[in-house]
Design a protein around this motif. Sequence first.
Motif, PDB file in Angstrom:
ATOM      1  N   GLU A 112       0.639  -1.042   0.442  1.00  0.00           N
ATOM      2  CA  GLU A 112      -0.010  -0.117   0.052  1.00  0.00           C
ATOM      3  C   GLU A 112       0.632   1.049   0.181  1.00  0.00           C
ATOM      4  OE1 GLU A 112      -2.719   0.202   3.275  1.00  0.00           O
ATOM      5  OE2 GLU A 112      -3.664  -1.685   2.769  1.00  0.00           O
ATOM      6  N   GLU A 113       1.896   1.368   0.632  1.00  0.00           N
ATOM      7  CA  GLU A 113       2.906   2.412   0.893  1.00  0.00           C
ATOM      8  C   GLU A 113       3.711   2.727  -0.556  1.00  0.00           C
ATOM      9  OE1 GLU A 113       5.250  -0.830   2.476  1.00  0.00           O
ATOM     10  OE2 GLU A 113       3.154  -0.519   2.581  1.00  0.00           O
ATOM     11  N   ALA A 114       3.637   1.759  -2.119  1.00  0.00           N
ATOM     12  CA  ALA A 114       4.394   1.744  -2.740  1.00  0.00           C
ATOM     13  C   ALA A 114       4.267   3.351  -3.779  1.00  0.00           C
ATOM     14  CB  ALA A 114       4.060   0.710  -3.301  1.00  0.00           C
ATOM     15  N   ASP A 115       5.003   3.655  -3.274  1.00  0.00           N
ATOM     16  CA  ASP A 115       4.872   5.182  -4.178  1.00  0.00           C
ATOM     17  C   ASP A 115       6.104   5.487  -5.870  1.00  0.00           C
ATOM     18  OD1 ASP A 115       8.011   5.315  -3.381  1.00  0.00           O
ATOM     19  OD2 ASP A 115       6.637   7.207  -2.044  1.00  0.00           O
ATOM     20  N   ILE A 116       6.292   4.042  -5.749  1.00  0.00           N
ATOM     21  CA  ILE A 116       7.866   4.440  -6.977  1.00  0.00           C
ATOM     22  C   ILE A 116       7.455   3.644  -8.248  1.00  0.00           C
ATOM     23  CG2 ILE A 116       9.689   3.659  -7.825  1.00  0.00           C
ATOM     24  CD1 ILE A 116      10.910   3.523  -4.746  1.00  0.00           C
ATOM     25  N   ALA A 117       6.663   4.034  -9.241  1.00  0.00           N
ATOM     26  CA  ALA A 117       6.166   4.033 -10.783  1.00  0.00           C
ATOM     27  C   ALA A 117       7.219   3.008 -11.640  1.00  0.00           C
ATOM     28  CB  ALA A 117       5.482   4.693 -11.756  1.00  0.00           C
ATOM     29  N   ARG A 118       7.098   1.730 -11.476  1.00  0.00           N
ATOM     30  CA  ARG A 118       8.156   0.805 -12.360  1.00  0.00           C
ATOM     31  C   ARG A 118       7.481   0.734 -13.852  1.00  0.00           C
ATOM     32  NH1 ARG A 118      10.807  -2.469 -16.170  1.00  0.00           N
ATOM     33  NH2 ARG A 118      12.495  -3.404 -15.195  1.00  0.00           N
ATOM     34  N   HIS A 119       7.237   1.066 -15.053  1.00  0.00           N
ATOM     35  CA  HIS A 119       6.944   0.981 -16.587  1.00  0.00           C
ATOM     36  C   HIS A 119       7.758   0.294 -16.801  1.00  0.00           C
ATOM     37  CE1 HIS A 119       6.624   5.232 -15.139  1.00  0.00           C
ATOM     38  NE2 HIS A 119       5.168   5.022 -15.803  1.00  0.00           N
TER      39      HIS A 119
END
Length: 200
Positions: free
Chosen positions: A112-119
């Motif tokens: 839920e705390e993930a805030d880095i977008a891995r494309h």
Amino acid sequence: MTDTLRDQLLSLGFKAAPAPERKPGKPGQGKGGPRGGAHGKGRPPHKGGQAQGKPARTQEEIDLGKAWALRAQKEKQERIEAEQRKQEEARQRREARAKLEALLQGKVLNAEEADIARHFEYGGKIKRIYVTADQLKALNAGELGVVQLNGRYLLVDAAVLEEAGTIFPQAVALKVDPNATAEEDPYADPRYQVPDDLVW
């Protein structure tokens, strides 16, 4: 002696023979008997026993008709088989998706705390999944992977990703080869790993 024999006989008292009496014939009847011969009624005889008004079909027309019938039957059978294959593939996808869903129960690592977008690229389009800094390192190292299920992108460990690939290969959205070059996985570059809400 210039008189003909007929004139000489007439002078001796012989009478001329009467002309033969002609019998009246039936209407439409010529010298050769009834018109149309034994068939009567003035209709010409049928040739070859064929029905009147229906011309005979040539062998070429018959063969062409058979060829068209066989082609139509073959096309119909191909459509039926294609539809059956389509239904079978759909059934297999449903079963594989159900197995995959059962496999992923309790094994999804999305934070839920993930805030880095891995494309990453999937299905010809650029997709993204949010991860933490530690998950990003593990993902780029091949220790984690991404599975697509019901429109969601789920983070799982490498063992689960491998098993998911055997059940439903199309569901494997991101499987990182740690030895891949930047050209093979350009979105592993750190410049793509920034929060989406960051304003430049």
